[in-house]
Motif scaffolding. Structure first.
Motif, mmCIF file in Angstrom:
data_model
loop_
_atom_site.group_PDB
_atom_site.id
_atom_site.type_symbol
_atom_site.label_atom_id
_atom_site.label_comp_id
_atom_site.label_asym_id
_atom_site.label_seq_id
_atom_site.Cartn_x
_atom_site.Cartn_y
_atom_site.Cartn_z
ATOM 1 N N SER A 63 0.950 -0.815 0.515
ATOM 2 C CA SER A 63 -0.187 0.032 -0.227
ATOM 3 C C SER A 63 1.087 1.410 -0.130
ATOM 4 N N ASP A 88 -16.983 -0.835 0.112
ATOM 5 C CA ASP A 88 -15.259 -0.386 0.901
ATOM 6 C C ASP A 88 -15.514 0.451 1.550
ATOM 7 N N SER A 144 -10.744 12.620 3.655
ATOM 8 C CA SER A 144 -10.613 10.594 3.563
ATOM 9 C C SER A 144 -11.916 10.294 4.032
ATOM 10 N N ASN A 146 -13.657 1.530 11.205
ATOM 11 C CA ASN A 146 -12.566 2.086 12.594
ATOM 12 C C ASN A 146 -13.541 2.703 13.335
ATOM 13 N N ARG A 184 -16.814 -0.432 5.143
ATOM 14 C CA ARG A 184 -15.829 -1.147 5.972
ATOM 15 C C ARG A 184 -14.595 0.138 6.150
ATOM 16 N N GLN A 185 -14.369 0.958 5.116
ATOM 17 C CA GLN A 185 -13.716 1.849 5.838
ATOM 18 C C GLN A 185 -13.846 2.895 7.266
ATOM 19 N N ASP A 218 -9.192 9.180 10.906
ATOM 20 C CA ASP A 218 -9.366 8.368 11.750
ATOM 21 C C ASP A 218 -9.350 7.995 12.803
ATOM 22 N N TYR A 277 -13.606 7.645 0.645
ATOM 23 C CA TYR A 277 -14.380 6.633 0.802
ATOM 24 C C TYR A 277 -15.941 6.545 0.339
#
Length: 181
Positions: free
Chosen positions: A66, A91, A79, A99, A94-95, A151, A83
């Motif tokens: 990555s 996806d 971010s 988190n 999931r991200q 995050d 996403y």
């Protein structure tokens, strides 16, 4: 009109409230008996250690594949938008969901392991600080990982959800509040 002699307020004695169920506790609930409290704290501490190991494995494990895709994000929401702009909603969920879920155990366990961290603002500040440290270590020390402020926000949100749903009640059951004088 005759005025009654009055004493200064400092000399007036007030009767203390009679002790009743839950005296000295703000919500009237009694904490668990001591053996159960100790068992609950031991379990919470064990789960906190397991959580720390899982957190370290998920966030501090190198991802050389990555490396070309990673970028530091210091702008809240950037971010998240990236996403949500992905064609596969799975996806993004999931991200974002991952988190949030990653922070939930912290909000449940921290007030049980350390009762001084009980309270919405304290959980917020402690979680934000710990997750900020994790993201800094991740961005500075781990190949294929980068610092992402989103995050930190999502992990902290998860911890607050965990605290509000379970952590607050569990902490109250394990730790008695000290009476206010």
């Amino acid at each position: 009109m005759v005025r009654a002699a009055s004493r200064p307020r400092s000399l007036v004695r007030r009767r203390p409230a009679p002790p009743g169920p839950g005296a000295g506790e703000s919500d009237g609930r009694r904490p668990l008996p001591l053996p159960l409290r100790l068992l609950a704290m031991l379990c919470a501490f064990t789960f906190m250690v397991v959580f720390a190991v899982v957190l370290a494995r998920l966030t501090l494990q190198p991802s050389p594949a990555s490396e070309a895709l990673t970028h530091t994000n210091l702008h809240p929401g950037r971010s998240l938008r990236a996403y949500l702009d992905q064609p596969a909603l799975r996806d993004a969920l999931r991200q974002i969901g991952g988190n949030i879920v990653l922070g939930v155990p912290f909000g449940v366990l921290a007030p049980v392991v350390a009762p001084r961290t009980r309270g919405f603002l304290r959980v917020l500040l402690l979680t934000a600080f710990v997750m900020l440290l994790v993201e800094c270590a991740q961005g500075a020390l781990v190949t294929g990982r980068a610092f992402d402020v989103d995050d930190v926000i999502l992990n902290t949100t998860g911890a607050l959800i965990g605290y509000l749903l379970v952590g607050r009640r569990l902490s109250r059951a394990v730790h008695a509040r000290k009476p206010k004088d």
